[in-house]
Design an enzyme around this catalytic site. Structure first.
Site, PDB file in Angstrom:
ATOM      1  CD  GLU A  94       9.546   0.206  -6.000  1.00 53.44           C
ATOM      2  OE1 GLU A  94       9.640   0.270  -4.801  1.00 53.44           O
ATOM      3  OE2 GLU A  94       9.227  -0.887  -6.584  1.00 53.44           O
ATOM      4  N   GLY A  95       7.628   4.110  -3.625  1.00 49.30           N
ATOM      5  CA  GLY A  95       7.803   5.390  -3.000  1.00 49.30           C
ATOM      6  C   GLY A  95       6.450   5.646  -1.945  1.00 49.30           C
ATOM      7  CG  ASN A 136      12.657  -0.699  -1.640  1.00 47.27           C
ATOM      8  OD1 ASN A 136      12.035  -0.179  -2.080  1.00 47.27           O
ATOM      9  ND2 ASN A 136      12.730  -0.912  -0.262  1.00 47.27           N
ATOM     10  CB  SER A 154      15.961   6.555   0.678  1.00 48.48           C
ATOM     11  OG  SER A 154      14.729   6.173   1.210  1.00 48.48           O
ATOM     12  CD  GLU A 174       9.258  -1.983  -1.371  1.00 52.23           C
ATOM     13  OE1 GLU A 174       8.929  -2.086  -2.763  1.00 52.23           O
ATOM     14  OE2 GLU A 174       9.184  -0.927  -0.880  1.00 52.23           O
ATOM     15  CE  LYS A 190       5.637  -2.461  -3.929  1.00 52.50           C
ATOM     16  NZ  LYS A 190       6.741  -1.793  -4.211  1.00 52.50           N
ATOM     17  NE  ARG A 235      10.273   2.834   6.091  1.00 58.06           N
ATOM     18  CZ  ARG A 235      10.028   2.560   4.867  1.00 58.06           C
ATOM     19  NH1 ARG A 235       9.751   3.497   4.134  1.00 58.06           N
ATOM     20  NH2 ARG A 235      10.175   1.000   4.311  1.00 58.06           N
ATOM     21  CE  LYS A 275       2.895  -4.882  -0.898  1.00 54.62           C
ATOM     22  NZ  LYS A 275       4.160  -5.112  -0.619  1.00 54.62           N
ATOM     23  NE  ARG A 300      14.653   0.192   3.007  1.00 57.26           N
ATOM     24  CZ  ARG A 300      14.112   1.324   2.536  1.00 57.26           C
ATOM     25  NH1 ARG A 300      14.604   2.347   2.428  1.00 57.26           N
ATOM     26  NH2 ARG A 300      12.774   1.040   2.109  1.00 57.26           N
TER      27      ARG A 300
END
Ligand SMILES: Nc1ncnc2c1ncn2[C@@H]1O[C@H](COP(=O)(O)OP(=O)(O)O)[C@@H](O)[C@H]1O
Ligand SMILES: [Mg+2]
Length: 480
Positions: free
Chosen positions: A372-373, A148, A153, A146, A310, A455, A368, A129
């Site tokens: 992740e998350g 993924n 998800s 970024e 990253k 989102r 950063k 993604r």
């Protein structure tokens, strides 16, 4: 600074109070009844669901940029595939980082051990993604936040946001606007990749294994994938295990087959394993290593996981770097344009210059780590303090990135336990485009764009993690 531009909304706001209360309640019920839902963190019960936070009406997004993001996805898939298979690039890029970042170093050790021991499976499945914000300083053109490569998800729930918001739009008397809400093939696209990988593995009774956390709050998103696979291909069973359980139950067969009890595993889909907490002991790392050595097709395999760090994203944004991975100059140019400034903080001349730059004008940047998350970054005025606390060497675990400034849209954020009627708020949306790629170093069997997610967070929040309680699921309303 001039005020942030506000994108025009899909329907006139505010919505009249009585109508708003009614439609909000209906939309909440629609969400629960169709699985746009999550388990509650505050009142956890495996027997109950709350609706997932959502935006009542679709948020505006520039059509041209949405189409561009979709078109670029197959190039990005191939780029990540090539990066994942470039041992020299991964090794040099991560060399400084793994000296100071223990988690990345553990992942890298798994990679090195598998390289030495031989990969049990040449094919990898990427369910990627790529995330974007529109950038007001460049005419709302998209910039990549970024990429993924692990546990990308919300493909499942996002697919249900279009019908949810379409329902709301029709309730509000705006059926004519549905044409500006693009269809979304995320669930079928992502599951199609897993099914294809299962076929490539080629054992009739084998299963697909989802690696999960001890508690899955985002259960519906995962179950949508599981149920879709079963519906499309009744012969394919999905099983769910934590890393700890794989360590206890798993073993390799004579031809490196991964067995969990009676099941032979064809495909491993990691929905956990991207955070240090997912590996409480060495057992979980041993389980990861065993899976990486196995003949099962991993999503992602360890090299794909590393390609999504990253640090690698930062390295790819350096001048001329894309030429190593993409031959077509037109494609290099197009990808180059979605990158924003990304800077190394390694202990080198270049890294030290980025350090000075961040201290001088911190409000222009995001700092950063290799995580992740959500919830791990440092923003603007907090950067100098964070940087000063680190040694020169420790800085190599971090990268610096230009702050992207997205336009604002307006809408109603609907959250479990939220106010009734909801208030109109200023929002910012992040677009994610899913991509699927399956192949080995020489052959790519499939490579396609697989739908999207939107989102949306309050414009005042730095981050919009849905599970973290700051963001909400949404879908785009395309503006010409
Ligand atoms: N360069 C940036 N400019 C503005 N916001 C950013 C930038 N990078 C990250 N963010 C915000 O922080 C969130 C988390 O950052 P991200 O790089 O996606 O890390 P994670 O792996 O934790 O999701 C993003 O979803 C976005 O809201
Ligand atoms: Mg992110």
């Amino acid at each position: 600074m001039s005020p942030t531009p506000v994108l025009s909304s899909c329907v006139p706001f505010p919505i009249e109070e009585r109508t708003l209360i009614d439609v909000t309640q209906k939309a909440k019920d629609w969400a629960i009844m169709h699985g746009a839902a999550m388990r509650s963190k505050a009142n956890f019960s495996p027997d109950a669901l709350n609706f997932a936070p959502f935006i009542l009406t679709p948020s505006s997004f520039p059509r041209k940029e949405f189409e561009k993001a979709k078109e670029l996805q197959t190039i990005i898939n191939q780029l990540m595939h090539n990066v994942a298979h470039d041992e020299e690039f991964l090794t040099t890029t991560l060399a400084e980082t793994i000296k100071v970042d223990e988690f990345t170093s553990n992942l890298f050790n798994v990679y090195k051990k598998v390289l030495a021991n031989g990969f049990g499976q040449a094919y990898s499945l990427g369910l990627l993604r790529s995330d974007y914000l529109a950038h007001i300083l460049e005419d709302n053109s998209i910039k990549q936040v970024e990429i993924n490569t692990v546990a990308s998800s919300f493909g499942g729930i996002s697919t249900h946001m279009l019908p949810l918001q379409s329902f709301v739009m029709v309730e509000l008397g705006h059926a004519d606007k549905l044409k500006n809400m693009p269809e979304n093939t995320a669930l079928s696209g992502l599951c199609g990749g897993m099914i294809k990988a299962w076929e490539v593995y080629g054992a009739r009774k084998s299963v697909i294994l989802f690696i999960i956390e001890d508690v899955s709050y985002n259960i519906c998103d995962q179950r949508f994938h599981e149920f879709y696979i079963r519906e499309q291909r009744p012969e394919i069973k999905v099983i769910r295990r934590t890393l700890t359980e794989v360590h206890k139950e798993g073993k390799l067969g004579p031809n490196k087959e991964l067995f969990l009890g009676e099941y032979e595993v064809a495909v491993i889909y990691f929905r956990a394993g991207y955070e240090p907490d997912h590996y409480p002991t060495q057992d979980e790392w041993d389980a990861r290593y065993m899976m990486e050595c196995s003949r099962a097709i991993k999503c992602p395999s360890i090299h794909y996981h590393l390609a999504g760090t990253k640090k690698v994203q930062q390295a790819l944004a350096q001048p001329e770097m894309l030429e190593r991975f993409i031959s077509d100059p037109e494609k290099i140019k197009a990808i180059g344009q979605i990158f924003t400034g990304l800077y190394s903080l390694d202990d080198s001349e270049v890294g030290n210059a980025s350090y000075e730059m961040a201290l001088k004008e911190p409000e222009k940047f995001v700092l950063k780590p290799q995580r992740e998350g959500g919830g791990n970054n440092v923003y603007g005025v907090d950067i100098p303090d964070a940087l000063r606390k680190m040694s020169r060497v420790e800085r190599a675990a971090w990268i610096l990135m230009d702050l992207i400034q997205p336009p604002i849209s307006q809408g109603y954020m609907i959250r479990p336990g939220g106010k009734s009627p909801p208030e109109i708020v200023d929002l910012v949306s992040e677009l994610g485009i899913f991509g699927v790629i399956l192949g080995d170093v020489d052959n790519v069997i499939c490579n396609y764009q697989a739908g999207h997610m939107l989102r949306t967070k309050l414009s005042t929040a730095n981050e919009g993690g849905v599970a973290a309680g700051l963001g909400a699921l949404d879908s785009p309303y395309l503006l010409d």
